[in-house]
Design an enzyme around this catalytic site. Sequence first.
Site, short mmCIF file in Angstrom:
data_model
loop_
_atom_site.label_atom_id
_atom_site.label_comp_id
_atom_site.label_asym_id
_atom_site.label_seq_id
_atom_site.Cartn_x
_atom_site.Cartn_y
_atom_site.Cartn_z
N ARG A 30 0.90 -1.27 0.09
CA ARG A 30 -0.18 -0.04 -0.04
C ARG A 30 0.98 1.30 0.09
O ARG A 30 1.93 1.16 0.73
CB ARG A 30 -0.89 0.02 1.13
CG ARG A 30 -2.05 -1.13 1.03
CD ARG A 30 -3.09 -0.88 2.01
NE ARG A 30 -3.96 -2.29 2.07
CZ ARG A 30 -4.63 -2.53 1.39
NH1 ARG A 30 -5.11 -1.81 0.19
NH2 ARG A 30 -5.28 -3.85 1.27
N ASP A 31 0.43 2.31 -0.68
CA ASP A 31 0.95 3.43 -0.81
C ASP A 31 1.01 4.25 0.39
O ASP A 31 0.20 4.14 1.00
CB ASP A 31 0.51 4.33 -1.80
CG ASP A 31 1.32 5.64 -2.35
OD1 ASP A 31 1.83 5.56 -3.43
OD2 ASP A 31 1.56 6.51 -1.50
N ASN A 88 4.43 6.44 -13.83
CA ASN A 88 5.06 7.71 -14.07
C ASN A 88 6.25 7.55 -14.74
O ASN A 88 6.98 6.57 -14.14
CB ASN A 88 5.11 8.60 -12.77
CG ASN A 88 3.48 8.63 -12.41
OD1 ASN A 88 2.60 9.13 -13.32
ND2 ASN A 88 3.00 8.99 -11.00
N GLU A 96 8.64 10.07 -8.53
CA GLU A 96 9.62 10.59 -7.49
C GLU A 96 10.46 9.46 -6.94
O GLU A 96 11.43 9.71 -6.64
CB GLU A 96 8.43 10.88 -6.24
CG GLU A 96 7.76 11.90 -6.31
CD GLU A 96 6.48 11.93 -5.42
OE1 GLU A 96 6.49 11.31 -4.58
OE2 GLU A 96 5.52 12.89 -5.55
N HIS A 101 7.31 1.40 -11.21
CA HIS A 101 6.03 0.84 -10.27
C HIS A 101 4.96 1.33 -11.07
O HIS A 101 4.65 2.41 -11.64
CB HIS A 101 5.98 1.36 -8.90
CG HIS A 101 6.38 2.82 -8.95
ND1 HIS A 101 7.52 3.43 -8.89
CD2 HIS A 101 5.54 3.71 -8.42
CE1 HIS A 101 7.41 4.66 -8.84
NE2 HIS A 101 6.24 5.07 -8.43
N HIS A 103 0.96 2.33 -9.95
CA HIS A 103 0.07 2.45 -9.10
C HIS A 103 -1.40 1.81 -9.62
O HIS A 103 -1.87 1.99 -10.63
CB HIS A 103 -0.53 3.99 -8.95
CG HIS A 103 0.92 4.66 -8.85
ND1 HIS A 103 0.98 5.71 -7.48
CD2 HIS A 103 2.04 5.21 -9.32
CE1 HIS A 103 2.19 6.38 -7.46
NE2 HIS A 103 2.76 5.94 -8.64
P1 DGP Z 1 5.69 8.33 -8.16
O1 DGP Z 1 5.44 9.57 -8.16
O2 DGP Z 1 5.16 7.51 -9.34
O3 DGP Z 1 7.19 7.85 -8.28
O4 DGP Z 1 5.18 7.49 -6.84
C1 DGP Z 1 5.91 7.17 -5.93
C2 DGP Z 1 4.96 6.74 -4.52
O5 DGP Z 1 5.67 6.15 -3.60
C3 DGP Z 1 4.17 7.72 -3.95
O6 DGP Z 1 2.83 7.80 -4.18
C4 DGP Z 1 4.46 7.62 -2.50
C5 DGP Z 1 5.01 6.22 -2.49
N1 DGP Z 1 6.05 6.05 -1.42
C6 DGP Z 1 7.41 6.65 -1.08
N2 DGP Z 1 8.05 6.14 -0.56
C7 DGP Z 1 7.11 5.22 0.02
C8 DGP Z 1 7.54 4.19 1.30
O7 DGP Z 1 8.47 4.31 2.05
N3 DGP Z 1 6.75 3.25 1.54
C9 DGP Z 1 5.51 3.24 0.85
N4 DGP Z 1 4.45 2.34 1.27
N5 DGP Z 1 5.22 3.95 -0.28
C10 DGP Z 1 6.33 5.13 -0.45
#
Ligand code: DGP
Length: 118
Positions: A30-31, A88, A96, A101, A103
Amino acid sequence: MAEETIFSKIIRKEIPSEMVYQDERVTAFRDINPQAPTHILIVPNKLIPTVDDVSSEDEAALGRLFTVAARLAQEEGLSREGYRLIVNCREHGGQEVYHLHMHLLGGRPLGPMLARRQ
Ligand code: DGP
């Protein structure tokens, strides 16, 4: 050699996450900052920084992202109403974390695909 991100540590279970699926090719968790009632990240276990770094060797893992997305959407009760899958790429794509990955977002109407220009 690409630099590891926090996702590699999550995949190896060196740092905690709410993991919902793992097999030999992909991991889903989960995000940390959910944008919808269901917001799951589905990640190849192999470090591929961006879509630009994908090669034909990765096709099995990348195909698995979709089969796992469909399975998790079913488990989360999203299949009938629908959901959105997003990948992305780099700055303009809003990436980021430089570990490719997907979503999986759902659980409410998600609105237009892109924010409108001001
Ligand atoms: P993107 O912008 O597509 O690179 O999405 C990166 C996503 O990763 C963002 O929605 C937040 C998530 N994220 C970043 N760090 C962590 C983490 O340490 N744990 C989890 N579960 N999600 C994370």
